[in-house]
Design an enzyme around this catalytic site. Structure first.
Site, PDB file in Angstrom:
ATOM      1  N   SER A 125       0.818  -1.221   0.000  1.00  0.00           N
ATOM      2  CA  SER A 125       0.000   0.000   0.000  1.00  0.00           C
ATOM      3  C   SER A 125       0.852   1.271   0.000  1.00  0.00           C
ATOM      4  O   SER A 125       1.804   1.397   0.777  1.00  0.00           O
ATOM      5  CB  SER A 125      -0.924   0.024   1.222  1.00  0.00           C
ATOM      6  OG  SER A 125      -1.591   1.276   1.270  1.00  0.00           O
ATOM      7  N   LYS A 171     -13.635  -4.037   2.957  1.00  0.00           N
ATOM      8  CA  LYS A 171     -14.517  -2.862   2.854  1.00  0.00           C
ATOM      9  C   LYS A 171     -15.959  -3.163   3.278  1.00  0.00           C
ATOM     10  O   LYS A 171     -16.634  -2.302   3.823  1.00  0.00           O
ATOM     11  CB  LYS A 171     -14.485  -2.292   1.431  1.00  0.00           C
ATOM     12  CG  LYS A 171     -13.159  -1.607   1.105  1.00  0.00           C
ATOM     13  CD  LYS A 171     -13.165  -0.971  -0.263  1.00  0.00           C
ATOM     14  CE  LYS A 171     -11.786  -0.425  -0.593  1.00  0.00           C
ATOM     15  NZ  LYS A 171     -11.724   0.200  -1.911  1.00  0.00           N
ATOM     16  N   ASN A 178     -14.390   2.744   3.102  1.00  0.00           N
ATOM     17  CA  ASN A 178     -12.926   2.750   2.986  1.00  0.00           C
ATOM     18  C   ASN A 178     -12.274   3.730   3.958  1.00  0.00           C
ATOM     19  O   ASN A 178     -11.054   3.831   4.006  1.00  0.00           O
ATOM     20  CB  ASN A 178     -12.489   3.053   1.545  1.00  0.00           C
ATOM     21  CG  ASN A 178     -12.535   4.536   1.220  1.00  0.00           C
ATOM     22  OD1 ASN A 178     -13.295   5.287   1.826  1.00  0.00           O
ATOM     23  ND2 ASN A 178     -11.722   4.968   0.281  1.00  0.00           N
ATOM     24  N   ASP A 201     -13.892   6.536  -2.328  1.00  0.00           N
ATOM     25  CA  ASP A 201     -13.422   6.044  -3.632  1.00  0.00           C
ATOM     26  C   ASP A 201     -14.095   6.784  -4.789  1.00  0.00           C
ATOM     27  O   ASP A 201     -13.449   7.189  -5.748  1.00  0.00           O
ATOM     28  CB  ASP A 201     -13.711   4.539  -3.781  1.00  0.00           C
ATOM     29  CG  ASP A 201     -12.683   3.682  -3.053  1.00  0.00           C
ATOM     30  OD1 ASP A 201     -11.571   4.172  -2.784  1.00  0.00           O
ATOM     31  OD2 ASP A 201     -13.008   2.514  -2.752  1.00  0.00           O
ATOM     32  N   ARG A 205     -24.334  -9.783 -10.970  1.00  0.00           N
ATOM     33  CA  ARG A 205     -23.807  -8.761 -10.028  1.00  0.00           C
ATOM     34  C   ARG A 205     -24.011  -7.363 -10.598  1.00  0.00           C
ATOM     35  O   ARG A 205     -24.323  -6.426  -9.859  1.00  0.00           O
ATOM     36  CB  ARG A 205     -22.307  -8.969  -9.782  1.00  0.00           C
ATOM     37  CG  ARG A 205     -21.995 -10.099  -8.838  1.00  0.00           C
ATOM     38  CD  ARG A 205     -20.501 -10.158  -8.577  1.00  0.00           C
ATOM     39  NE  ARG A 205     -20.087  -9.345  -7.436  1.00  0.00           N
ATOM     40  CZ  ARG A 205     -18.816  -9.146  -7.099  1.00  0.00           C
ATOM     41  NH1 ARG A 205     -17.840  -9.668  -7.814  1.00  0.00           N
ATOM     42  NH2 ARG A 205     -18.525  -8.409  -6.044  1.00  0.00           N
TER      43      ARG A 205
HETATM   44  P1  NAP Z   1     -13.391  -6.923  -6.265  1.00  0.00           P
HETATM   45  O1  NAP Z   1     -14.477  -6.511  -5.331  1.00  0.00           O
HETATM   46  O2  NAP Z   1     -12.629  -8.179  -6.011  1.00  0.00           O
HETATM   47  O3  NAP Z   1     -14.063  -7.013  -7.742  1.00  0.00           O
HETATM   48  C1  NAP Z   1     -13.324  -7.444  -8.835  1.00  0.00           C
HETATM   49  C2  NAP Z   1     -14.110  -7.164 -10.122  1.00  0.00           C
HETATM   50  O4  NAP Z   1     -13.270  -7.470 -11.237  1.00  0.00           O
HETATM   51  C3  NAP Z   1     -15.376  -8.021 -10.273  1.00  0.00           C
HETATM   52  O5  NAP Z   1     -16.348  -7.254 -10.946  1.00  0.00           O
HETATM   53  C4  NAP Z   1     -14.869  -9.185 -11.165  1.00  0.00           C
HETATM   54  O6  NAP Z   1     -15.893  -9.809 -11.900  1.00  0.00           O
HETATM   55  C5  NAP Z   1     -13.946  -8.421 -12.089  1.00  0.00           C
HETATM   56  N1  NAP Z   1     -12.904  -9.251 -12.722  1.00  0.00           N
HETATM   57  C6  NAP Z   1     -11.850  -9.845 -12.125  1.00  0.00           C
HETATM   58  N2  NAP Z   1     -11.079 -10.462 -13.053  1.00  0.00           N
HETATM   59  C7  NAP Z   1     -11.662 -10.252 -14.256  1.00  0.00           C
HETATM   60  C8  NAP Z   1     -11.345 -10.640 -15.612  1.00  0.00           C
HETATM   61  N3  NAP Z   1     -10.266 -11.380 -15.878  1.00  0.00           N
HETATM   62  N4  NAP Z   1     -12.171 -10.236 -16.595  1.00  0.00           N
HETATM   63  C9  NAP Z   1     -13.261  -9.485 -16.347  1.00  0.00           C
HETATM   64  N5  NAP Z   1     -13.624  -9.092 -15.081  1.00  0.00           N
HETATM   65  C10 NAP Z   1     -12.823  -9.471 -14.062  1.00  0.00           C
HETATM   66  O7  NAP Z   1     -12.295  -5.771  -6.397  1.00  0.00           O
HETATM   67  P2  NAP Z   1     -12.529  -4.183  -6.259  1.00  0.00           P
HETATM   68  O8  NAP Z   1     -12.358  -3.756  -4.863  1.00  0.00           O
HETATM   69  O9  NAP Z   1     -13.792  -3.864  -6.959  1.00  0.00           O
HETATM   70  O10 NAP Z   1     -11.271  -3.608  -7.066  1.00  0.00           O
HETATM   71  C11 NAP Z   1     -11.204  -3.682  -8.485  1.00  0.00           C
HETATM   72  C12 NAP Z   1      -9.929  -3.032  -8.959  1.00  0.00           C
HETATM   73  O11 NAP Z   1      -9.946  -1.636  -8.702  1.00  0.00           O
HETATM   74  C13 NAP Z   1      -8.673  -3.575  -8.267  1.00  0.00           C
HETATM   75  O12 NAP Z   1      -7.706  -3.809  -9.264  1.00  0.00           O
HETATM   76  C14 NAP Z   1      -8.246  -2.463  -7.344  1.00  0.00           C
HETATM   77  O13 NAP Z   1      -6.834  -2.426  -7.203  1.00  0.00           O
HETATM   78  C15 NAP Z   1      -8.735  -1.238  -8.084  1.00  0.00           C
HETATM   79  N6  NAP Z   1      -9.029  -0.102  -7.176  1.00  0.00           N
HETATM   80  C16 NAP Z   1      -8.320   1.051  -7.345  1.00  0.00           C
HETATM   81  C17 NAP Z   1      -8.595   2.142  -6.536  1.00  0.00           C
HETATM   82  C18 NAP Z   1      -7.818   3.401  -6.747  1.00  0.00           C
HETATM   83  O14 NAP Z   1      -7.837   4.252  -5.845  1.00  0.00           O
HETATM   84  N7  NAP Z   1      -7.158   3.592  -7.881  1.00  0.00           N
HETATM   85  C19 NAP Z   1      -9.582   2.074  -5.540  1.00  0.00           C
HETATM   86  C20 NAP Z   1     -10.311   0.888  -5.405  1.00  0.00           C
HETATM   87  C21 NAP Z   1     -10.011  -0.202  -6.224  1.00  0.00           C
HETATM   88  P3  NAP Z   1     -16.794 -10.999 -11.245  1.00  0.00           P
HETATM   89  O15 NAP Z   1     -17.850 -10.314 -10.412  1.00  0.00           O
HETATM   90  O16 NAP Z   1     -17.350 -11.716 -12.415  1.00  0.00           O
HETATM   91  O17 NAP Z   1     -15.856 -11.839 -10.415  1.00  0.00           O
END
Ligand code: NAP
Length: 266
Positions: free
Chosen positions: A15, A66, A87, A102, A156
């Site tokens: 982080s 979260k 968060n 976020d 979802r």
């Molecule tokens: P999460 O709750 O685990 O959700 C993951 C999402 O990605 C789900 O919708 C999942 O689909 C989809 N997914 C995973 N692998 C995939 C693939 N190969 N093809 C298509 N869809 C795929 O994670 P999250 O908290 O939402 O975070 C998502 C991303 O955002 C992470 O990479 C995180 O690092 C980033 N993020 C960045 C910030 C920032 O400040 N820049 C803040 C928050 C999050 P399914 O539902 O089908 O499994």
């Protein structure tokens, strides 16, 4: 005494939040100490209880906690309620307060740092996990003209869209029609070197493609570039959501430009 804050996640070693908040504190003259907490997957409540009992003032929460943080809070902001996820924890009140920064972080990065107008734009959101849930309400508040959410697990996206008026949700087959001015990748696909199956046809002329994953050129951004889209990774969202948390805790908005530049260019 120095006020203590932490980021709670598992894993959390990677982080950048401790560095970002140390920079914010330096720039605003605030005396804080910001560390990391990595409880086991079932240990969130106990870890926060102990940190709070030891005088901890606040915490950021990242994967996979979260939703646990949302359940932990006695009081929630409207945007945390809309997101169903927290968060940012404020621990130095009689009742623990939870917020979600976020979405506002994304919107601020888009509007302020990237100069992107959201009002009246057609927006496609990829993914329906915690990150996607946090940004729907703030995008609607920015008065986008159209918001479509698609996800690998279509149900979802449908469930997420159904919580908001005028938002359409489903699987990637929804993308057989429609073009978008802004495409936000809120999936974790880029972390695994994969790309969500977005067809080239969805990019409007002059579209902006935004990947929430930060610090790397993801296959989604590569593909978007090939469609002549403007692109951005999620570094600005990371910094702006942190700034919003800092504002909630300390009552002062830290400047973000130098932090963003340092993270982008090392
Ligand atoms: P999460 O709750 O685990 O959700 C993951 C999402 O990605 C789900 O919708 C999942 O689909 C989809 N997914 C995973 N692998 C995939 C693939 N190969 N093809 C298509 N869809 C795929 O994670 P999250 O908290 O939402 O975070 C998502 C991303 O955002 C992470 O990479 C995180 O690092 C980033 N993020 C960045 C910030 C920032 O400040 N820049 C803040 C928050 C999050 P399914 O539902 O089908 O499994």
């Amino acid at each position: 005494m120095t006020d203590r804050y932490v980021v709670i996640g598992n894993p959390v070693g990677h982080s950048k939040s401790p560095w970002i908040h140390a920079e914010f504190a330096r720039a605003t003259g605030q005396d804080i100490d910001y560390g990391r907490l990595e409880p086991p997957p079932d240990g969130f409540n106990a870890a926060v209880d102990a940190f709070r009992a030891a005088g901890g003032r606040g915490a950021n929460v990242t994967l996979p906690f979260k939703e646990a943080a949302f359940r932990y809070c006695a009081e929630l902001s409207a945007r945390a309620r809309a997101a169903g996820a927290v968060n940012t924890l404020v621990l130095d009140r009689a009742k623990v307060f939870g917020d979600n920064t976020d979405g506002v972080g994304l919107v601020r990065d888009l509007q302020v740092n990237l100069g992107c107008t959201l009002e009246g734009r057609r927006v496609l959101l990829l993914g329906a996990g915690g990150a996607a849930q946090g940004v729907v309400q703030p995008l609607l508040e920015a008065r986008v003209a159209r918001l479509v959410v698609v996800n690998r697990t279509a149900a979802r996206a449908q469930a997420l869209a159904s919580r908001f008026s005028g938002v359409q949700g489903g699987g990637y087959e929804l993308l057989v029609e429609g073009v978008y001015d802004l495409i936000v990748n809120a999936t974790a696909a880029g972390l695994a070197g994969a790309r969500p199956p977005v067809p080239a046809r969805v990019f409007a002329a002059g579209a902006l493609a935004y990947d929430m994953v930060y610090g790397r050129e993801t296959p989604f951004l590569e593909f978007a570039r090939a469609q002549h889209a403007r692109v951005s990774d999620g570094t600005g969202m990371l910094v702006e959501q942190a700034a919003e948390s800092f504002l909630i805790w300390r009552g002062v908005r830290p400047p973000t430009e130098a932090v963003l530049r340092a993270l982008r260019h090392g």
